[in-house]
Design a protein around this motif. Structure first.
Motif, PDB file in Angstrom:
ATOM      1  N   ILE B 406       0.841  -1.205   0.000  1.00 49.97           N
ATOM      2  CA  ILE B 406       0.000   0.000   0.000  1.00 49.97           C
ATOM      3  C   ILE B 406       0.874   1.253   0.000  1.00 49.97           C
ATOM      4  O   ILE B 406       0.530   2.263  -0.594  1.00 49.97           O
ATOM      5  CB  ILE B 406      -0.979  -0.033   1.189  1.00 49.97           C
ATOM      6  N   LYS B 407       2.037   1.171   0.622  1.00 54.19           N
ATOM      7  CA  LYS B 407       2.884   2.364   0.654  1.00 54.19           C
ATOM      8  C   LYS B 407       3.462   2.669  -0.728  1.00 54.19           C
ATOM      9  O   LYS B 407       4.032   3.732  -0.941  1.00 54.19           O
ATOM     10  CB  LYS B 407       3.967   2.242   1.717  1.00 54.19           C
ATOM     11  N   VAL B 422      -7.306   8.186  -0.120  1.00 51.10           N
ATOM     12  CA  VAL B 422      -6.200   9.142  -0.306  1.00 51.10           C
ATOM     13  C   VAL B 422      -5.324   9.178   0.949  1.00 51.10           C
ATOM     14  O   VAL B 422      -4.102   9.226   0.878  1.00 51.10           O
ATOM     15  CB  VAL B 422      -6.751  10.555  -0.653  1.00 51.10           C
ATOM     16  N   GLY B 423      -5.976   9.095   2.100  1.00 53.10           N
ATOM     17  CA  GLY B 423      -5.239   9.130   3.360  1.00 53.10           C
ATOM     18  C   GLY B 423      -4.403   7.894   3.593  1.00 53.10           C
ATOM     19  O   GLY B 423      -3.319   7.969   4.157  1.00 53.10           O
ATOM     20  N   HIS B 424      -4.884   6.723   3.149  1.00 50.70           N
ATOM     21  CA  HIS B 424      -4.155   5.479   3.412  1.00 50.70           C
ATOM     22  C   HIS B 424      -3.099   5.162   2.364  1.00 50.70           C
ATOM     23  O   HIS B 424      -2.157   4.425   2.638  1.00 50.70           O
ATOM     24  CB  HIS B 424      -5.125   4.305   3.505  1.00 50.70           C
ATOM     25  N   ALA B 425      -3.266   5.673   1.158  1.00 50.21           N
ATOM     26  CA  ALA B 425      -2.298   5.346   0.092  1.00 50.21           C
ATOM     27  C   ALA B 425      -0.926   5.918   0.448  1.00 50.21           C
ATOM     28  O   ALA B 425      -0.819   6.886   1.206  1.00 50.21           O
ATOM     29  CB  ALA B 425      -2.779   5.940  -1.226  1.00 50.21           C
TER      30      ALA B 425
END
Lengths: 282, 458
Positions: B406-407, B422-425
């Motif tokens: 994911i990072k 958007v916050g987790h990507a």
């Protein structure tokens, strides 16, 4: 549970601090299912050495490196069977400036977290450690978890997140990730600035956390002038398990001497503290 | 005297020189070019150069080799590839000498080059296990060979990449005297990775099939299990480590790739704007809202809906940016809470790799008003956000499917619905958004309706 943690680094100096840092790293690795890298840096002439058996250096540090490699192998043997999540323990001996070598290792092998043990009674070492934690976090952009022998990391049920004027996106992401694993509650703290409330920031932060996760979140406005001190007092009161801060001066302890020596709140905390580099979007 | 057999397929650039090279050797009186029905002038050029051209009935190197053996008039045969030019001067001399001196019945030519990946990772480990006597051959897959016809006649040829290793194993089993000779340096073209996969499979199959045919009881179960375990572990380690290198870019569709929202365009065209606005005001639950909006499309045909999307403009540089991202090694995809009929249309248009969206149900070409929500939008226990219905769950699904961390993901979105993804990507991009909080949550903001600047973050 998939996560953004794959590798935890523990800088090892073979002291008791290192041992409890390794113990904490194992607790965390077993929950987050990641690998642990035990790295010792022999100060001086810079030569990386991985797989110490095969490496020869025509330099008198070679003996130190051999010795360190032997001790690391012993540590690996001692702790390997404690890992029960499928992760591995990797060992490396590096040679050179400890900060530089560690920073390079962290970047090269993509470490996701560094765990450092803090001395309980050796105040000089403690000062130096907190300074080096700040530097390492700044240099590598990787979170650094400082633990004392008493701090538990087998669960982070109560995560304290003090605010210092920005929405702390990076800290929120990390807290949300840890929170999902440990079923935690996030405590968002803000100082009351005179008569002014930081309410808009607190509300926005709460909204961001709720946008990113379903874990419970509570907010508190604290009285006081120093965020670091107020955070520490609050965390002790609620028996918190983790405090998350940045390297900014807002998290230095009160007093001019503490400011000069850049003493982060982790210096005084018996609760584990994660320090992250502050960048534009934190 | 010697016969040189050259199986070919579309090698008009090199065949003339290969044939002429063969005839330079004083003992070569016959060059057979076995043509696999080339679509270029290979056969004509070979014939003009003096070769006897035989058109193979069935395509494949193994069949061509068999045809060559059948048509040859000499006892000593040499096989060369038709696409190598130039050959080292003494190639034929080196290959034929052990036969002429009766020191060997079969000669395998090796040449200076980097170790082949299939040779080192597939052929040699398997030979070690099943035919330790052949494990010392440096290039067991080399196609430059020479042999005596009475031995070659008895070989059952594979008709794929397994042919060369198959011949070597058969010769070994026939107890032929085998010699490996170095013929010098050859410029060898690297095979594309897709061909390497096929080659690995066919070479492995050839070795294992021969071993099974020879003596099934001797294929030790423990050894087979150990290969399986090694393979499994190697594969898992590769997946684990390679995931660090894989990258992905995920785009929202409405108001991001598209200059507008599909459902708004439908509302305008089919006249349900007030109803849509009323629903949006009343309904707060995303799942129920989706289901109620889908009801507004009941009775619309696939063509009508595709006509709507056909008339919605896209951000002008999206195709170029997708192409550039792919060149940089990114998987690209669309995650949208709109409908898969539309997102698939957009995906194909822009050249993305995947699209995840809700599925509008059709019966007899008309929308029934029902919408199916794919499971990848729903939270599993391992969901990183925990939201019961969320694009982040779909991103997580895509990451697992494409083996991307994911990072290493870029997520581009414009609305409140995109805050979580958007916050987790790894890199969240707010695209022409009016949502103030999304701007603050994103790592970067793109203010103009162009994706070009995205490439600087990729």
């Amino acid at each position: 549970m998939p996560n953004n943690f794959y590798n935890i680094l523990v800088p090892v100096d073979f002291s008791s601090r290192s041992k409890w840092a390794i113990t904490k790293a194992i607790e965390l690795a077993n929950t987050l299912k990641c690998n642990i890298h035990l790295v010792h840096v022999v100060p001086g002439y810079a030569v990386p050495l991985i797989g110490a058996d095969d490496y020869t250096v025509g330099y008198d540090a070679a003996g130190d490196m051999e010795y360190a490699a032997r001790k690391l192998r012993q540590l690996k043997e001692d702790y390997q069977h404690h890992i029960c999540s499928g992760g591995n323990i990797e060992i490396s001996v590096l040679h050179g400036n400890p900060q530089t070598e560690l920073a390079e290792y962290i970047q090269h092998y993509q470490m996701d977290l560094v765990i450092k043990g803090l001395a309980r009674f050796n105040l000089l070492h403690r000062v130096w450690s907190t300074v080096s934690i700040g530097r390492l976090a700044r240099k590598t952009n990787v979170p650094v978890l400082a633990v004392t022998s008493s701090g538990l990391v087998s669960h982070f049920k109560k995560i304290v997140l003090p605010l210092n004027g920005h929405i702390p996106m990076r800290r929120i992401r990390l807290a949300a990730m840890l929170g999902r694993h440990f079923k935690s509650t996030i405590y968002v703290l803000s100082l009351r600035n005179g008569n002014e409330h930081n309410l808009p920031l607190v509300n926005e932060t709460l909204e961001v956390i709720q946008s990113l996760t379903t874990i419970p979140v509570q907010s508190f406005i604290l009285e006081g002038k120093n965020l670091a001190k107020a955070t520490l007092d609050f965390s002790k009161k609620i028996n918190a398990d983790l405090i998350m801060i940045t390297t900014l001066k807002d998290f230095f302890l009160p007093g001019w001497w503490n400011r000069i020596t850049q003493k982060l709140l982790s210096y005084k905390s018996s609760i584990p503290v994660i320090t992250m580099e502050h960048n534009g979007n934190e | 005297m010697l016969t040189v057999i050259v199986p070919v397929l579309n090698e008009e650039q090199t065949i003339e020189n290969v044939v002429k090279f063969c005839f330079k050797h004083p003992l070569v009186n016959e060059v057979l070019v076995i043509d696999d029905k080339s679509e270029d002038d290979t056969a004509k050029i070979a014939a003009e150069a003096g070769a006897k051209v035989i058109v193979s009935e069935t395509r494949g190197k193994g069949i061509s080799m068999k045809d060559g053996i059948m048509h040859s008039t000499n006892e000593l045969l040499i096989f060369l590839d038709g696409d190598i030019d130039p050959y080292p001067v003494d190639t034929i001399a080196h290959l034929s000498e052990p036969l002429l001196l009766n020191e060997a019945d079969f000669v395998k030519g090796t040449f200076s080059r980097n170790a082949g990946r299939v040779t080192e990772l597939v052929a040699k480990p398997l030979l070690n296990l099943f035919y330790p006597g052949l494990a010392d051959f440096s290039q067991p897959l080399s196609g430059m060979i020479a042999g005596k016809k009475n031995f070659l006649n008895r070989i059952k040829f594979f008709n794929d990449y397994g042919v060369d290793i198959g011949i070597l194993i058969d010769m070994y089993l026939m107890k032929a005297r085998i010699k490996e000779v170095n013929i010098g340096y050859i410029e060898n073209k690297s095979k594309p990775w897709e061909a390497l996969g096929k080659m690995s499979k066919e070479v492995a199959r050839a070795i294992i099939t021969k071993a099974q045919q020879q003596n099934p009881s001797e294929v030790n179960e423990e050894e087979v299990k150990s290969i399986e375990e090694i393979n499994r572990q190697m594969n898992s380690a590769l997946q684990e480590n390679l995931s660090g290198f894989h990258k992905m870019a995920i785009f929202d569709m409405d108001d991001t790739i598209l200059k507008g929202r599909f459902i708004d365009a439908c509302a305008k065209k089919f006249g349900f704007v007030p109803k849509l606005e009323e629903l949006r005001e009343q309904e707060t639950d995303a799942i129920i809202l989706s289901k109620r909006i889908a009801l507004l499309l009941k009775g619309r045909t696939i063509d009508e809906l595709l006509d709507v999307i056909h008339h919605i403009e896209m951000v002008p540089d999206i195709k170029d940016v997708i192409k550039s991202l792919k060149e940089k090694g990114y998987f690209t995809g669309i995650i949208s809470t709109s409908y898969s009929l539309i997102s698939n249309y957009v995906m194909k248009n822009i050249g993305a790799d995947f699209s995840y969206a809700n599925q509008l149900e059709f019966f007899d070409g008309k929308a029934t008003g029902e919408v199916n929500m794919p499971s990848y939008f729903f939270a599993l226990p391992e969901s990183i956000c925990g939201h019961s219905y969320c694009k982040t769950n779909a991103m997580q699904y895509a990451c697992e499917k494409y083996k991307v961390r994911i990072k290493n993901c870029i997520a581009v979105g414009d609305s409140k619905d995109d805050r979580c993804i958007v916050g987790h990507a790894g890199k969240g991009i707010a695209f022409c958004t009016k949502d103030e909080l999304l701007k603050k949550m994103a790592d970067k903001e793109i203010k103009e309706q162009r994706f070009e600047s995205l490439l600087t973050y990729a």
